[in-house]
Write a protein that holds these residues in place. Structure first.
Motif, mmCIF file in Angstrom:
data_model
loop_
_atom_site.group_PDB
_atom_site.id
_atom_site.type_symbol
_atom_site.label_atom_id
_atom_site.label_comp_id
_atom_site.label_asym_id
_atom_site.label_seq_id
_atom_site.Cartn_x
_atom_site.Cartn_y
_atom_site.Cartn_z
ATOM 1 N N SER A 150 -7.279 31.801 34.100
ATOM 2 C CA SER A 150 -8.186 30.710 34.465
ATOM 3 C C SER A 150 -9.098 31.138 35.613
ATOM 4 C CB SER A 150 -7.392 29.476 34.883
ATOM 5 O OG SER A 150 -6.781 29.697 36.148
ATOM 6 N N LEU A 151 -10.177 30.380 35.803
ATOM 7 C CA LEU A 151 -11.110 30.664 36.893
ATOM 8 C C LEU A 151 -10.406 30.514 38.238
ATOM 9 C CD1 LEU A 151 -14.049 31.292 37.752
ATOM 10 C CD2 LEU A 151 -14.477 28.832 37.756
ATOM 11 N N GLU A 152 -9.576 29.467 38.373
ATOM 12 C CA GLU A 152 -8.853 29.233 39.625
ATOM 13 C C GLU A 152 -7.936 30.405 39.972
ATOM 14 O OE1 GLU A 152 -6.740 25.573 39.667
ATOM 15 O OE2 GLU A 152 -8.546 24.338 39.773
ATOM 16 N N GLU A 153 -7.202 30.900 38.964
ATOM 17 C CA GLU A 153 -6.286 32.035 39.189
ATOM 18 C C GLU A 153 -7.067 33.281 39.603
ATOM 19 O OE1 GLU A 153 -2.520 31.772 36.230
ATOM 20 O OE2 GLU A 153 -4.465 31.645 35.236
ATOM 21 N N THR A 154 -8.200 33.490 38.943
ATOM 22 C CA THR A 154 -9.017 34.672 39.227
ATOM 23 C C THR A 154 -9.621 34.592 40.624
ATOM 24 O OG1 THR A 154 -9.553 34.722 36.854
ATOM 25 C CG2 THR A 154 -10.807 36.185 38.281
ATOM 26 N N ILE A 155 -10.071 33.411 41.017
ATOM 27 C CA ILE A 155 -10.627 33.233 42.366
ATOM 28 C C ILE A 155 -9.564 33.535 43.419
ATOM 29 C CG2 ILE A 155 -11.387 31.478 44.040
ATOM 30 C CD1 ILE A 155 -13.074 30.236 41.800
ATOM 31 N N LYS A 156 -8.353 33.017 43.212
ATOM 32 C CA LYS A 156 -7.258 33.256 44.167
ATOM 33 C C LYS A 156 -6.960 34.747 44.285
ATOM 34 C CE LYS A 156 -4.782 28.856 43.901
ATOM 35 N NZ LYS A 156 -3.565 28.181 43.391
ATOM 36 N N GLU A 157 -6.959 35.437 43.147
ATOM 37 C CA GLU A 157 -6.664 36.885 43.140
ATOM 38 C C GLU A 157 -7.745 37.657 43.900
ATOM 39 O OE1 GLU A 157 -7.229 40.274 39.951
ATOM 40 O OE2 GLU A 157 -5.841 38.750 39.221
ATOM 41 N N ILE A 158 -9.014 37.301 43.667
ATOM 42 C CA ILE A 158 -10.118 37.991 44.332
ATOM 43 C C ILE A 158 -10.130 37.685 45.829
ATOM 44 C CG2 ILE A 158 -12.651 38.103 44.519
ATOM 45 C CD1 ILE A 158 -12.780 37.954 41.490
ATOM 46 N N GLU A 159 -9.816 36.444 46.179
ATOM 47 C CA GLU A 159 -9.737 36.071 47.602
ATOM 48 C C GLU A 159 -8.675 36.906 48.318
ATOM 49 O OE1 GLU A 159 -11.080 31.367 47.928
ATOM 50 O OE2 GLU A 159 -8.993 31.864 47.426
ATOM 51 N N LEU A 160 -7.538 37.108 47.657
ATOM 52 C CA LEU A 160 -6.461 37.912 48.241
ATOM 53 C C LEU A 160 -6.908 39.352 48.405
ATOM 54 C CD1 LEU A 160 -3.526 38.260 49.195
ATOM 55 C CD2 LEU A 160 -2.874 38.615 46.803
ATOM 56 N N ARG A 161 -7.565 39.898 47.370
ATOM 57 C CA ARG A 161 -8.045 41.285 47.425
ATOM 58 C C ARG A 161 -9.079 41.446 48.540
ATOM 59 N NH1 ARG A 161 -8.910 46.100 44.039
ATOM 60 N NH2 ARG A 161 -9.316 47.581 45.695
ATOM 61 N N ASP A 162 -9.997 40.486 48.644
ATOM 62 C CA ASP A 162 -11.022 40.533 49.703
ATOM 63 C C ASP A 162 -10.374 40.496 51.082
ATOM 64 O OD1 ASP A 162 -13.033 40.597 47.815
ATOM 65 O OD2 ASP A 162 -13.639 38.506 48.076
ATOM 66 N N TRP A 163 -9.375 39.621 51.226
ATOM 67 C CA TRP A 163 -8.697 39.491 52.521
ATOM 68 C C TRP A 163 -7.989 40.795 52.893
ATOM 69 C CZ3 TRP A 163 -3.441 39.733 53.842
ATOM 70 C CH2 TRP A 163 -3.153 39.392 55.171
ATOM 71 N N LYS A 164 -7.292 41.387 51.921
ATOM 72 C CA LYS A 164 -6.599 42.657 52.182
ATOM 73 C C LYS A 164 -7.588 43.745 52.572
ATOM 74 C CE LYS A 164 -2.457 42.258 49.282
ATOM 75 N NZ LYS A 164 -1.768 42.792 48.080
ATOM 76 N N ASP A 165 -8.697 43.821 51.840
ATOM 77 C CA ASP A 165 -9.673 44.889 52.078
ATOM 78 C C ASP A 165 -10.415 44.724 53.408
ATOM 79 O OD1 ASP A 165 -9.049 46.139 49.700
ATOM 80 O OD2 ASP A 165 -10.622 45.139 48.562
ATOM 81 N N SER A 166 -10.649 43.485 53.803
ATOM 82 C CA SER A 166 -11.435 43.254 55.023
ATOM 83 C C SER A 166 -10.580 43.191 56.290
ATOM 84 C CB SER A 166 -12.261 41.969 54.894
ATOM 85 O OG SER A 166 -11.421 40.869 54.651
#
Length: 217
Positions: free
Chosen positions: A166-182
């Motif tokens: 779902s879009l919600e699941e994908t957004i959460k995953e990308i937010e986590l990846r962005d947070w880890k990377d930044s």
């Protein structure tokens, strides 16, 4: 003697960095260096060797047995095995985010990337190209887009592979990846001070490619 041109493209997850970089490389006859694939190779090797990605010492020992080769036709070889498809799995993607926080892994791969960048006109994409890998790059781009836009792109990629999230699941995953990377300690994702920011939210792939080619020329 004509100086080689180096193009650095940084940006968050699913901003379209690799797609854009490959197209620019093809049109301009540049060498494309897929830095993300190199981190994926480290993660893939550790996963296949049952090495705990959270064990920094074990990962450090693992890289002594890793050789990575990138070919002009965008094939990725790990210890002479073509792993171009295997390293694109979601598990490997998350693993790459994990191993990329280790300084020894970053130092090893940054050295490799700098050697490759001396080969001619090159374009590299990642999260620390303009800030760490090639701070003297001829052109620095920070490619961004809204998180909803990036999530939709990631969803479309996955649907083509038969993966439905779902879009919600994908957004959460990308937010986590962005947070880890930044927020990682070593070489965090950030926009270089002298980078040109391109927001691709309302732009087509071809429009972004054209902008970068105009900068190159």
């Amino acid at each position: 003697m004509k100086k080689n041109i180096s193009v650095a493209i940084d940006g968050p997850s699913a901003a379209g960095k690799s797609t854009i970089a490959k197209m620019v490389a093809k049109k301009e006859n540049f060498i494309y260096i897929d830095t993300g694939a190199m981190y994926r190779c480290v993660a893939y090797y550790c996963l296949t060797q049952k090495i705990d990605l959270n064990d920094e010492k074990a990962v450090e020992q693992a890289i002594e047995h890793i050789q990575i080769r990138l070919t002009p036709d965008n094939k990725v070889y790990l210890n002479d095995e073509d792993v171009s498809n295997q390293i694109r799995q979601d598990q490997v993607s998350l693993g790459a985010s994990c191993v990329s926080k280790y300084q020894v892994v970053r130092s090893f791969l940054v050295d490799e990337q700098r050697k490759m960048a001396k080969a001619g006109n090159v374009i590299l994409d990642g999260r620390d190209i303009g800030t760490v890998v090639l701070p003297d790059a001829s052109i620095k781009i920070y490619l961004d887009a809204t998180i909803e836009c990036r999530a939709r792109r990631r969803m479309l990629e996955r649907k083509e592979k038969g993966i439905d999230l779902s879009l919600e699941e994908t957004i959460k995953e990308i937010e986590l990846r962005d947070w880890k990377d930044s927020t990682r300690k070593h070489s965090p994702l950030r926009c270089a001070e002298d980078a040109i920011v391109i927001d691709s939210t309302d732009l087509s792939i071809d429009e972004v490619v054209s902008r970068i080619i105009n900068l190159v020329n």
